[in-house]
Design a protein around this motif. Structure first.
Motif: not given
Length: 199
Positions: A124-144
């Motif tokens: 989960k930490a690896e996926l949250l730290a991914d560059e593509a995820t970090l470029q998305k709005p914070e409120e949808i990162r968890e769903r991604i």
């Protein structure tokens, strides 16, 4: 009310492997609609399997699969409630199918619950730290991340993998077998050996 013919019942049996009376009842419940009857049987099978899930399964089989050429092999333990079921041809066929699935798809865990908490948290930490995820709005990162985890489960968890080239997962395949055979069945453990892989 549609007439439930023997040919219709046979067609449903051939497509699902369910018993004669179950097929007849499913067709009666769905007014002779074969596709709806298949869905009805799946639903009923899942409910039946859920009712058996808590029952102790300590019998079963340890089976092997060696791929042609002898460079890849699998040992798998699949449990049932009685040794009578372990001798059943349907059960033995299921165990062989599971061994071949493990050989071909190389899962790491049997179920999602078998993934150690620290491995899951690290993923989960690896996926949250991914560059593509970090470029998305914070409120949808968890769903991604949840969506990406679901894809990862299909790679590393046996029960989440699609069985061969079908829409059915291995977990659903086991659930259908529980409904057909009438006993709790579960894959307990497996090991996969590939010649020359890093030790």
């Amino acid at each position: 009310m549609a007439e439930i013919t023997a040919a219709l019942v046979k067609e449903l049996r051939d497509r699902t492997g369910a018993g004669f009376m179950d097929c007849k009842k499913a067709l009666a419940e769905t007014d002779g609609d074969v596709e709806a009857a298949i869905a009805w049987l799946k639903e009923r099978g899942a409910a039946k399997a859920a009712g058996k899930a808590g029952r102790d399964a300590r019998e079963g089989l340890v089976s092997s699969y060696i791929h042609a050429g002898g460079k890849l092999g699998v040992l798998v333990e699949v449990n049932s409630e009685t040794d009578f079921v372990a001798r059943n041809e349907d059960f033995q066929h299921l165990v062989k199918d599971i061994a071949m699935q493990i050989a071909g798809m190389a899962p790491t865990y049997v179920t999602i619950d078998d993934i150690p908490a620290e491995v899951l948290e690290a993923r989960k930490a690896e996926l949250l730290a991914d560059e593509a995820t970090l470029q998305k709005p914070e409120e949808i990162r968890e769903r991604i991340v949840e969506g990406q985890l679901a894809k990862w489960y299909k790679e590393v968890v046996l029960y989440e993998q699609p069985f061969r080239d079908t829409e059915t997962t291995v977990g659903e395949l086991v659930t259908e077998a529980v409904a057909r055979i009438g006993e709790n069945i579960r894959v307990r453990r497996f090991v996969r050996f590939q010649l020359g892989e890093a030790l």
